[in-house]
Design an enzyme around this catalytic site. Structure first.
Site, PDB file in Angstrom:
ATOM      1  N   HIS A   1      43.132  32.346  47.715  1.00 42.14           N
ATOM      2  CA  HIS A   1      42.707  33.742  47.780  1.00 42.14           C
ATOM      3  C   HIS A   1      41.242  33.730  48.197  1.00 42.14           C
ATOM      4  O   HIS A   1      40.381  33.236  47.460  1.00 42.14           O
ATOM      5  CB  HIS A   1      42.889  34.438  46.432  1.00 42.14           C
TER       6      HIS A   1
ATOM      7  N   GLU B   1      38.250  34.552  45.881  1.00 42.32           N
ATOM      8  CA  GLU B   1      38.059  33.773  44.661  1.00 42.32           C
ATOM      9  C   GLU B   1      37.293  32.513  45.054  1.00 42.32           C
ATOM     10  O   GLU B   1      37.868  31.467  45.321  1.00 42.32           O
ATOM     11  CB  GLU B   1      39.413  33.480  44.017  1.00 42.32           C
TER      12      GLU B   1
ATOM     13  N   HIS C   1      41.643  28.811  41.413  1.00 39.69           N
ATOM     14  CA  HIS C   1      41.606  30.263  41.584  1.00 39.69           C
ATOM     15  C   HIS C   1      40.432  30.846  40.806  1.00 39.69           C
ATOM     16  O   HIS C   1      39.611  30.112  40.247  1.00 39.69           O
ATOM     17  CB  HIS C   1      42.920  30.889  41.103  1.00 39.69           C
TER      18      HIS C   1
ATOM     19  N   GLU D   1      42.315  28.809  36.688  1.00 39.22           N
ATOM     20  CA  GLU D   1      41.545  30.046  36.829  1.00 39.22           C
ATOM     21  C   GLU D   1      40.158  29.768  36.264  1.00 39.22           C
ATOM     22  O   GLU D   1      39.984  29.571  35.066  1.00 39.22           O
ATOM     23  CB  GLU D   1      42.224  31.193  36.083  1.00 39.22           C
TER      24      GLU D   1
END
Length: 642
Positions: A249, A252, A387, A479
């Site tokens: 992404h 990110e 991410h 994350e």
């Protein structure tokens, strides 16, 4: 000119935020943070903004910087909600040193009124005409979207300011660090700057690095990979292959910068003789892909860290979410399980990609195709997908079996995936902090900062699931930060938070069993041999030279290896708690048919013992088939009599 105070990144604590009033706990001042995301249900404790209880011009959100600060601007967003449409359209700003006497922000001789939002998601920056030095700042809404009589005063905010040195602070050494001891290039790198930095690392360490491209983005930007190895460009027998992928992404961005930092750090430390890094480089072939979605990154980069919003740059240039863009092999597997009556015919690994997915008309991003080809060409054993926007490590499966919104959906390797996720989370300085607050709308501290991906939310077509079902590679998603696009000033401390985790996770590739599967007669490695672990319904395969890596937790395991044209072989192997794998080699014996085929292919003559063995096998097969035919005939006669 001045960085954000840190409402979005949570550097500003909940106790530093106050408000004139709030509708309920889930809309309290602690929720008035830029880009904070609400839960699915309105009315819970995780709503998407600060919302005042009253609808008048006396409402305010207050930030305590805790030190004298030169405030230079503010950024506002509306309320994040799928049910409500609330935003502040104009506002005033006041400053104070004691919360008793407030001084308004001026525009010449009159009080300044700043433009707010026209939609709920686009961040709007307002710079003050003249910066003000104070400890406290208040945002005071003046007009807001009325929505008839339903509109509320709701906002999410970030404040820009430079903290001033405190001459009375004799304990300055006790303040939180904002720098890293490592001398790395802490900044956001656009495409050209990223390429330049990677080249500089290669020039500094040419003997252990190699830069290569795995393909191009939709806008023809190359997907560059940095390889770090003592023999770059070559797969060495018995040496496992590892990968980090960032920037799937594009908005990110922390993973991208961490991988650029990591390649600089490993080069520097290798030259210094750091034995931990030297061992990693000599025993592992490491591949770092810092930007899988360079087109999306360039869009977010042009807006900047606070103004890109939550979604700008997330998707590819074609609008594809790449984490839903890999072939859905989960459905293929589960459909086969439901339809197949003979369980022995089921496969549990190396699932083929459906034909409709590989066609040119399939809606598959060129970046996704490039990564799939990369996976197929290099025998990766372990990887991680970096991410941003949360603080948690997720592991497969990412997709729920019955398309439920969320449901725990484990793989046969659940226990090892949990080990992998915990290895990263437990060594990450922010995730492992028991006092940290949740980022958005889920408290992952309750799960020790690791969770089965499908138990968080359903993600069909994820890279992690595809990797597990189509290749030998185990992969998790990390994350990294509540803030998808942290300000450049926060990159040094983010590196400190993640440096140990990045290294520890790579070292997990040396946990489990490895070996080489060879032909007993020739000693040549056997490719595509199937390695089965008793009681774990997921097999792997040997690669071109016959070597394999089976990641496993410590314990006793019964392994069986089979290959076409060879008799299966089994042995018991023990995995210890050491930081190196157990070696379990296998030497397979050819079946008589395979021996005969090889001899005849070379123009040779079959020896008498082999001829006799083949004749015995043919007779046995004939007896079995004859018996089956006679049984069917007898059954038919009995049925006819009835």
């Amino acid at each position: 000119e001045c960085p954000p105070l840190g409402l979005e990144s949570l550097r500003v604590k909940d106790a530093q935020l106050r408000a004139s009033s709030y509708k309920r706990q889930g809309l309290g001042p602690h929720r008035g943070r830029l880009n904070i995301q609400s839960g699915i249900d309105d009315g819970d404790i995780y709503d998407g903004a600060w919302c005042a209880r009253y609808k008048d011009k006396n409402q305010w959100l207050e930030v305590d910087a805790q030190k004298l600060t030169r405030f230079t601007g503010a950024i506002l967003q509306g309320r994040n909600s799928i049910w409500s449409w609330d935003m502040v359209q104009t506002y005033k700003v006041q400053f104070s040193n004691d919360t008793l006497l407030w001084k308004p922000c001026m525009n010449g001789s009159k009080e300044a009124i700043f433009e707010g939002n026209q939609d709920i998601e686009t961040p709007v920056l307002s710079l003050f005409d003249s910066p003000a030095v104070a400890r406290y700042i208040r945002i005071n809404p003046q007009t807001w979207y009325q929505n008839g009589t339903e509109g509320d005063i709701c906002l999410r905010a970030e404040v820009l300011g430079c903290t001033l040195p405190d001459p009375s602070n004799v304990y300055a050494w006790q303040t939180e660090p904002t720098e890293s001891r490592d001398k790395l290039d802490f900044k956001h790198h656009n495409y050209k700057e990223m390429r330049k930095l990677m080249k500089s690392v290669h020039d500094e360490c040419p003997n252990i690095t190699r830069i290569y491209s795995i393909g191009k983005s939709y806008k023809d930007l190359k997907l560059y990979v940095m390889e770090i190895s003592d023999n770059p460009g070559k797969h060495e027998l018995g040496e496992p292959e590892f990968r980090y992928v960032a920037g799937m992404h594009g908005n990110e961005v922390l993973g991208r910068e961490l991988l650029l930092n990591l390649m600089q750090y490993m080069c520097q430390e290798y030259k210094r003789g750091n034995q931990r890094i030297v061992h990693l480089v000599k025993e592992t072939r490491i591949h770092l892909l810092p930007s899988m979605n360079p087109d999306g990154y360039e869009m977010a980069f042009k807006k900047g860290s606070e103004l890109a919003g939550w979604a700008l740059g997330r998707y590819s240039y074609e609008g594809i979410d790449m984490n839903h863009n890999f072939a859905d092999l989960n459905s293929v597997m589960w459909t086969a399980i439901e339809l197949e009556t003979d369980q022995s015919k089921l496969i549990n690994h190396y699932f083929p990609i459906p034909e409709q997915y590989t066609s040119e008309e399939a809606f598959v991003a060129p970046e996704t195709r490039a990564v799939i080809s990369w996976m197929q060409n290099i025998p990766f054993a372990l990887g991680a997908n970096l991410h941003g926007g949360e603080l948690v490590v997720t592991y497969p499966y990412d997709m729920t079996r019955d398309w439920a919104p969320r449901e725990h959906t484990p793989t046969p390797d659940e226990s090892f995936f949990r080990w992998l996720a915990a290895a990263y989370a437990s060594t990450n300085q922010v995730m492992s902090n028991p006092d940290r607050r949740p980022c958005h709308n889920k408290d992952f501290l309750r799960y020790n900062n690791i969770i089965n991906g499908a138990d968080w939310h359903n993600v069909p077509g994820s890279m992690n699931d595809f990797s597990y079902l189509h290749t030998n590679c185990f992969e998790v998603t990390v994350e990294l930060s509540c803030d998808k696009f942290p300000h450049a000033s926060e990159l040094p401390i983010e590196w400190e938070n993640n440096r140990e985790s990045l290294l520890v996770y790579m070292e997990q590739i040396h946990r489990g069993i490895k070996g080489v599967i060879r032909d007993k007669d020739t000693g040549v490695g056997i490719a595509d041999a199937i390695i089965k672990v008793e009681d774990i319904d997921h097999h792997i395969r040997s690669v071109a030279d016959g070597d394999y890596w089976r990641l496993l937790n410590p314990g006793e395991y019964r392994l069986t290896v089979s290959a076409e044209g060879y008799f299966p072989s089994s042995r018991t192997c023990y995995v210890m708690y050491d930081h190196f794998p157990t070696i379990c080699d296998f030497n397979l014996t050819k079946t008589p048919r395979r021996r005969a085929k090889d001899i005849l292919a070379k123009g040779g003559k079959l020896p008498k013992d082999l001829q006799l063995r083949l004749r015995q096998l043919r007779m046995r097969k004939l007896r079995v088939s004859t018996k089956a035919i006679n049984q069917r005939r007898a059954a038919a006669k009995r049925a006819k009599r009835v």
